[in-house]
Write a protein that holds these residues in place. Sequence first.
Motif, PDB file in Angstrom:
ATOM      1  N   PRO A 155       0.824  -1.216   0.000  1.00 30.20           N
ATOM      2  CA  PRO A 155       0.000   0.000   0.000  1.00 30.20           C
ATOM      3  C   PRO A 155       0.854   1.260   0.000  1.00 30.20           C
ATOM      4  CG  PRO A 155      -0.728  -1.561   1.685  1.00 30.20           C
ATOM      5  CD  PRO A 155       0.581  -2.061   1.185  1.00 30.20           C
ATOM      6  N   VAL A 156       0.441   2.255  -0.785  1.00 26.86           N
ATOM      7  CA  VAL A 156       1.183   3.506  -0.911  1.00 26.86           C
ATOM      8  C   VAL A 156       0.222   4.681  -0.786  1.00 26.86           C
ATOM      9  CG1 VAL A 156       2.556   4.959  -2.466  1.00 26.86           C
ATOM     10  CG2 VAL A 156       2.954   2.484  -2.422  1.00 26.86           C
ATOM     11  N   ASP A 157       0.610   5.674   0.002  1.00 25.33           N
ATOM     12  CA  ASP A 157      -0.119   6.945   0.020  1.00 25.33           C
ATOM     13  C   ASP A 157       0.384   7.744  -1.180  1.00 25.33           C
ATOM     14  OD1 ASP A 157      -1.017   9.554   0.394  1.00 25.33           O
ATOM     15  OD2 ASP A 157      -0.815   9.474   2.566  1.00 25.33           O
ATOM     16  N   PHE A 158      -0.417   7.820  -2.225  1.00 24.76           N
ATOM     17  CA  PHE A 158       0.025   8.416  -3.489  1.00 24.76           C
ATOM     18  C   PHE A 158       0.359   9.892  -3.324  1.00 24.76           C
ATOM     19  CE2 PHE A 158      -0.784  10.230  -7.777  1.00 24.76           C
ATOM     20  CZ  PHE A 158       0.139   9.477  -8.494  1.00 24.76           C
ATOM     21  N   GLU A 159      -0.332  10.595  -2.442  1.00 22.21           N
ATOM     22  CA  GLU A 159      -0.104  12.030  -2.268  1.00 22.21           C
ATOM     23  C   GLU A 159       1.262  12.322  -1.663  1.00 22.21           C
ATOM     24  OE1 GLU A 159      -2.011  14.483  -3.413  1.00 22.21           O
ATOM     25  OE2 GLU A 159      -3.188  12.874  -4.329  1.00 22.21           O
ATOM     26  N   THR A 160       1.743  11.462  -0.797  1.00 26.41           N
ATOM     27  CA  THR A 160       3.023  11.710  -0.127  1.00 26.41           C
ATOM     28  C   THR A 160       4.168  10.862  -0.669  1.00 26.41           C
ATOM     29  OG1 THR A 160       2.647  10.045   1.606  1.00 26.41           O
ATOM     30  CG2 THR A 160       1.793  12.267   1.990  1.00 26.41           C
ATOM     31  N   GLY A 161       3.836   9.809  -1.431  1.00 29.38           N
ATOM     32  CA  GLY A 161       4.883   8.936  -1.944  1.00 29.38           C
ATOM     33  C   GLY A 161       5.507   8.058  -0.887  1.00 29.38           C
ATOM     34  N   ARG A 162       4.735   7.706   0.154  1.00 30.27           N
ATOM     35  CA  ARG A 162       5.253   6.878   1.254  1.00 30.27           C
ATOM     36  C   ARG A 162       4.445   5.580   1.373  1.00 30.27           C
ATOM     37  NH1 ARG A 162       8.181  10.131   5.253  1.00 30.27           N
ATOM     38  NH2 ARG A 162       8.226  12.312   4.577  1.00 30.27           N
ATOM     39  N   PRO A 163       5.129   4.435   1.537  1.00 28.25           N
ATOM     40  CA  PRO A 163       4.401   3.184   1.794  1.00 28.25           C
ATOM     41  C   PRO A 163       3.757   3.222   3.176  1.00 28.25           C
ATOM     42  CG  PRO A 163       6.780   2.839   1.942  1.00 28.25           C
ATOM     43  CD  PRO A 163       6.588   4.249   1.469  1.00 28.25           C
ATOM     44  N   ALA A 224      -4.982  -5.825  -6.622  1.00 23.75           N
ATOM     45  CA  ALA A 224      -5.732  -5.422  -7.808  1.00 23.75           C
ATOM     46  C   ALA A 224      -5.509  -3.945  -8.084  1.00 23.75           C
ATOM     47  CB  ALA A 224      -7.231  -5.691  -7.614  1.00 23.75           C
ATOM     48  N   GLY A 225      -5.439  -3.615  -9.368  1.00 21.96           N
ATOM     49  CA  GLY A 225      -5.420  -2.232  -9.813  1.00 21.96           C
ATOM     50  C   GLY A 225      -6.744  -1.922 -10.487  1.00 21.96           C
ATOM     51  N   ARG A 231      -9.341   6.307 -15.638  1.00 21.91           N
ATOM     52  CA  ARG A 231      -8.531   6.886 -14.572  1.00 21.91           C
ATOM     53  C   ARG A 231      -8.250   5.843 -13.494  1.00 21.91           C
ATOM     54  NH1 ARG A 231      -6.087  11.624 -15.981  1.00 21.91           N
ATOM     55  NH2 ARG A 231      -7.533  12.971 -17.101  1.00 21.91           N
ATOM     56  N   LEU A 232      -7.017   5.804 -13.016  1.00 17.27           N
ATOM     57  CA  LEU A 232      -6.690   4.911 -11.914  1.00 17.27           C
ATOM     58  C   LEU A 232      -7.465   5.329 -10.670  1.00 17.27           C
ATOM     59  CD1 LEU A 232      -2.834   4.556 -12.401  1.00 17.27           C
ATOM     60  CD2 LEU A 232      -4.449   2.650 -12.302  1.00 17.27           C
ATOM     61  N   HIS A 233      -8.082   4.356 -10.038  1.00 12.15           N
ATOM     62  CA  HIS A 233      -8.835   4.621  -8.814  1.00 12.15           C
ATOM     63  C   HIS A 233      -8.016   4.107  -7.636  1.00 12.15           C
ATOM     64  CE1 HIS A 233     -12.144   5.124  -6.036  1.00 12.15           C
ATOM     65  NE2 HIS A 233     -11.947   3.888  -5.628  1.00 12.15           N
ATOM     66  N   ARG A 234      -7.524   5.047  -6.809  1.00 13.43           N
ATOM     67  CA  ARG A 234      -6.668   4.680  -5.685  1.00 13.43           C
ATOM     68  C   ARG A 234      -7.411   4.721  -4.351  1.00 13.43           C
ATOM     69  NH1 ARG A 234      -3.659   7.958  -9.103  1.00 13.43           N
ATOM     70  NH2 ARG A 234      -1.840   6.915 -10.032  1.00 13.43           N
ATOM     71  N   GLY A 235      -8.582   5.332  -4.317  1.00 14.61           N
ATOM     72  CA  GLY A 235      -9.307   5.478  -3.068  1.00 14.61           C
ATOM     73  C   GLY A 235      -8.846   6.701  -2.295  1.00 14.61           C
ATOM     74  N   ALA A 239      -5.465   2.932  -0.750  1.00 12.55           N
ATOM     75  CA  ALA A 239      -5.600   1.520  -0.388  1.00 12.55           C
ATOM     76  C   ALA A 239      -6.561   0.749  -1.284  1.00 12.55           C
ATOM     77  CB  ALA A 239      -6.059   1.399   1.063  1.00 12.55           C
ATOM     78  N   ALA A 240      -7.160   1.405  -2.273  1.00 10.78           N
ATOM     79  CA  ALA A 240      -8.112   0.710  -3.140  1.00 10.78           C
ATOM     80  C   ALA A 240      -7.445  -0.460  -3.855  1.00 10.78           C
ATOM     81  CB  ALA A 240      -8.694   1.686  -4.164  1.00 10.78           C
TER      82      ALA A 240
END
Length: 422
Positions: A155-163, A224-225, A231-235, A239-240
């Motif tokens: 899992p990655v927080d896309f906004e911060t770039g941190r796992p 799953a992606g 558009r990529l759905h990340r939630g 964690a999506a």
Amino acid sequence: MANVSTLRFGAQTDEVTSLLRIVNMVRLGEAVTRPEIGRVTGLGRGVVAQRVDRAVEMGFLEDAEYAPSSGGRAPRTLRFRAERGRIVVCALGGQHVHVGVTDLDGEILDEDHRVWDIARGPEETLATATAMVDDLLAAGNGSPVWAIVVGLPGPVDFETGRPVAPPIMPGWNGFDVRGAFETRYDAPVWVDNDVNLLAAGERARRRDEGIDLIYCKVGTGIGAGLVSHGRLHRGANGAAGDMGHVRVPGAEQVCRCGKIGCLEAVAGGWALVRDAGAAIEGGATGALAESVAAGDDLSLEKITLAASRGDALAISLVQASARQVGEAVAALVNMFNPGLIVIGGAVASTGELFLAEVRHRVYELSLPLATRDLLIKTSENDTREPVRGGVDLALEQLFEVSLPRWFGEGRPTVAAVHGLSG
């Protein structure tokens, strides 16, 4: 004509808006001559000439060969200068590091792959990955890095770039992966889950379709992606799609995340290795059992190979995994209603053996309307897929999301792309 400073701070003006559009139209091949640009945009010939001249002056476009004549003088085509910059993709898996370098059109120029255990921690892993990147860049033409995409198996927080609490990545929780790459390469960086890169690669093949798809990776772990309307759905928190840790009713196996009965603990590759070992110790026979008895190590690769060759034990394990995955995917189908499901990963590399069981469970358990136009297929199984998906993500972020913020600079900067400037 506006100078660079005006372009930088006046990104919402009509001039800049049309300039951005023209650059992207040429980049995507939607209009590549001045007359075509005029017809598509509705701009007058003089305005088109001004905008194109400005884009040429800034280094984004240049004149190319002549187009076929339609009766008068043949128009000159324009080309996007994809050689001006480089995109770097660093795909980290549980047991490997795969890096690639492309131009701004996504053409893969060079790549490298190395076996690596990500559990060795972020410092050692990123030192290895950046050394591989440095070697590839040193062998290139010296063009600067415009963007970097890093894929992580967790899992990655896309906004911060941190796992965030990745189960198979001890020591990585909260580590500033984006900052580590941005400091080293002075280029904007995006960090995402590795399955999202694979989903982006599938999306890139169908870019014009606005597709809804699920990429389900069944390897050592399961994830799953999700792509919704292209558009990529990340939630909300990235964690999506983490279906590997959905609870399987009645399952009591302990997962690597510490919980009980996760899908991954029942159907993931490491679970298959565990169950194969237990079955062989319990007296199971066949080619797989014989190889273990002869001293071979038991691995996921050996199980999938044995299944492909008809070993009964291996086949039963793969089909059991497929049944559980199929049930989880069926729940996603009912909620998400995709038009395409792509199954990839090491376990799914057994092809129709795995896919047939997944299809059966999905069609049995999903609503008829949700499966009416649904296509379920295996992935292309191309080792370059993570690089292609990472490039697709980088181009989306550079030219669709952040272009107005950095265009006036002439090239993307960390501060401008992430909205930190002035």
